[in-house]
Design a protein around this motif. Structure first.
Motif, PDB file in Angstrom:
ATOM      1  N   VAL A  78       0.809  -1.216   0.000  1.00 51.25           N
ATOM      2  CA  VAL A  78       0.000   0.000   0.000  1.00 51.25           C
ATOM      3  C   VAL A  78       0.844   1.268   0.000  1.00 51.25           C
ATOM      4  N   ASP A  79       2.074   1.166   0.460  1.00 55.77           N
ATOM      5  CA  ASP A  79       2.968   2.323   0.458  1.00 55.77           C
ATOM      6  C   ASP A  79       3.594   2.557  -0.912  1.00 55.77           C
ATOM      7  N   GLY A  80       3.382   1.634  -1.838  1.00 58.12           N
ATOM      8  CA  GLY A  80       3.946   1.762  -3.177  1.00 58.12           C
ATOM      9  C   GLY A  80       5.345   1.189  -3.263  1.00 58.12           C
ATOM     10  N   ALA A  81       5.982   1.470  -4.387  1.00 61.57           N
ATOM     11  CA  ALA A  81       7.315   0.929  -4.651  1.00 61.57           C
ATOM     12  C   ALA A  81       8.213   2.052  -5.156  1.00 61.57           C
ATOM     13  N   SER A  82       9.477   1.919  -4.893  1.00 63.11           N
ATOM     14  CA  SER A  82      10.450   2.923  -5.336  1.00 63.11           C
ATOM     15  C   SER A  82      10.780   2.715  -6.813  1.00 63.11           C
ATOM     16  N   LEU A  83      11.308   3.746  -7.430  1.00 66.41           N
ATOM     17  CA  LEU A  83      11.758   3.656  -8.815  1.00 66.41           C
ATOM     18  C   LEU A  83      12.766   2.520  -8.960  1.00 66.41           C
ATOM     19  N   GLN A  84      13.698   2.419  -8.027  1.00 67.02           N
ATOM     20  CA  GLN A  84      14.724   1.377  -8.083  1.00 67.02           C
ATOM     21  C   GLN A  84      14.107  -0.018  -8.025  1.00 67.02           C
ATOM     22  N   SER A  85      13.158  -0.240  -7.118  1.00 68.84           N
ATOM     23  CA  SER A  85      12.570  -1.586  -6.990  1.00 68.84           C
ATOM     24  C   SER A  85      11.760  -1.950  -8.235  1.00 68.84           C
ATOM     25  N   ILE A  86      11.069  -0.972  -8.810  1.00 69.49           N
ATOM     26  CA  ILE A  86      10.311  -1.238 -10.040  1.00 69.49           C
ATOM     27  C   ILE A  86      11.271  -1.554 -11.176  1.00 69.49           C
ATOM     28  N   SER A  87      12.294  -0.744 -11.310  1.00 69.49           N
ATOM     29  CA  SER A  87      13.286  -0.938 -12.370  1.00 69.49           C
ATOM     30  C   SER A  87      13.950  -2.308 -12.256  1.00 69.49           C
ATOM     31  N   ASP A  88      14.330  -2.683 -11.044  1.00 73.04           N
ATOM     32  CA  ASP A  88      14.942  -3.998 -10.830  1.00 73.04           C
ATOM     33  C   ASP A  88      13.970  -5.122 -11.183  1.00 73.04           C
ATOM     34  N   ALA A  89      12.711  -4.979 -10.786  1.00 78.92           N
ATOM     35  CA  ALA A  89      11.721  -6.036 -11.005  1.00 78.92           C
ATOM     36  C   ALA A  89      11.430  -6.246 -12.481  1.00 78.92           C
ATOM     37  N   ILE A  90      11.405  -5.170 -13.261  1.00 79.93           N
ATOM     38  CA  ILE A  90      11.067  -5.319 -14.675  1.00 79.93           C
ATOM     39  C   ILE A  90      12.296  -5.383 -15.571  1.00 79.93           C
ATOM     40  N   ALA A  91      13.467  -5.301 -14.965  1.00 76.03           N
ATOM     41  CA  ALA A  91      14.752  -5.486 -15.654  1.00 76.03           C
ATOM     42  C   ALA A  91      14.962  -4.515 -16.818  1.00 76.03           C
ATOM     43  N   VAL A  92      14.642  -3.250 -16.569  1.00 73.88           N
ATOM     44  CA  VAL A  92      14.982  -2.192 -17.521  1.00 73.88           C
ATOM     45  C   VAL A  92      15.625  -1.053 -16.740  1.00 73.88           C
ATOM     46  N   SER A  93      16.248  -0.137 -17.457  1.00 73.79           N
ATOM     47  CA  SER A  93      16.959   0.958 -16.796  1.00 73.79           C
ATOM     48  C   SER A  93      15.987   1.852 -16.020  1.00 73.79           C
TER      49      SER A  93
END
Length: 133
Positions: A78-93
């Motif tokens: 519910v607090d959301g996700a950081s740019l870094q965690s999203i980027s890591d999860a989807i494997a793009v810059s």
């Protein structure tokens, strides 16, 4: 993890990716006939994508916006996700992730908190559930 592929649960995704196409078709048919959870459907989607990437290459089908929606719909709390965690999860810059997050924010699918965390808006979550179910 395949580059460009949303890997939500690597162990389960790898298991689904090893299934034959025929087995995947039966798994989907069985899932449709039973009450499957939202998480199980997302895992099936991730498994299809992993199998597709292993056959055609991850660089051929790159869909960061969809990957972000899947990640935020499944794994972000519910607090959301950081740019870094999203980027890591989807494997793009982070630059690519940031660009697509701006588009998703403009189209009112995602919001950014004052702390810089991103979350899927309720209407977008409902839309994702309509696709899944």
């Amino acid at each position: 993890r395949h580059k460009g592929n949303t890997t939500i649960h690597p162990a389960r995704t790898a298991k689904v990716a090893r299934m034959s196409e025929r087995s995947l078709i039966f798994a989907v048919a069985e899932a449709e006939a039973s009450q499957v959870s939202y998480d199980q459907w997302i895992d099936l989607v991730a498994g299809f994508r992993a199998q597709r990437d292993s056959i055609y290459g991850a660089d051929l089908f790159n869909d960061p916006a969809w990957d972000i929606i899947l990640f935020l719909g499944r794994d972000a709390n519910v607090d959301g996700a950081s740019l870094q965690s999203i980027s890591d999860a989807i494997a793009v810059s982070q630059a690519t992730t940031s660009r697509w997050l701006r588009v998703l924010i403009e189209r009112q699918h995602v919001e950014q908190s004052d702390e810089g965390r991103f979350r899927l808006l309720d209407d977008a979550r409902v839309g994702l559930m309509k696709i899944v179910f």
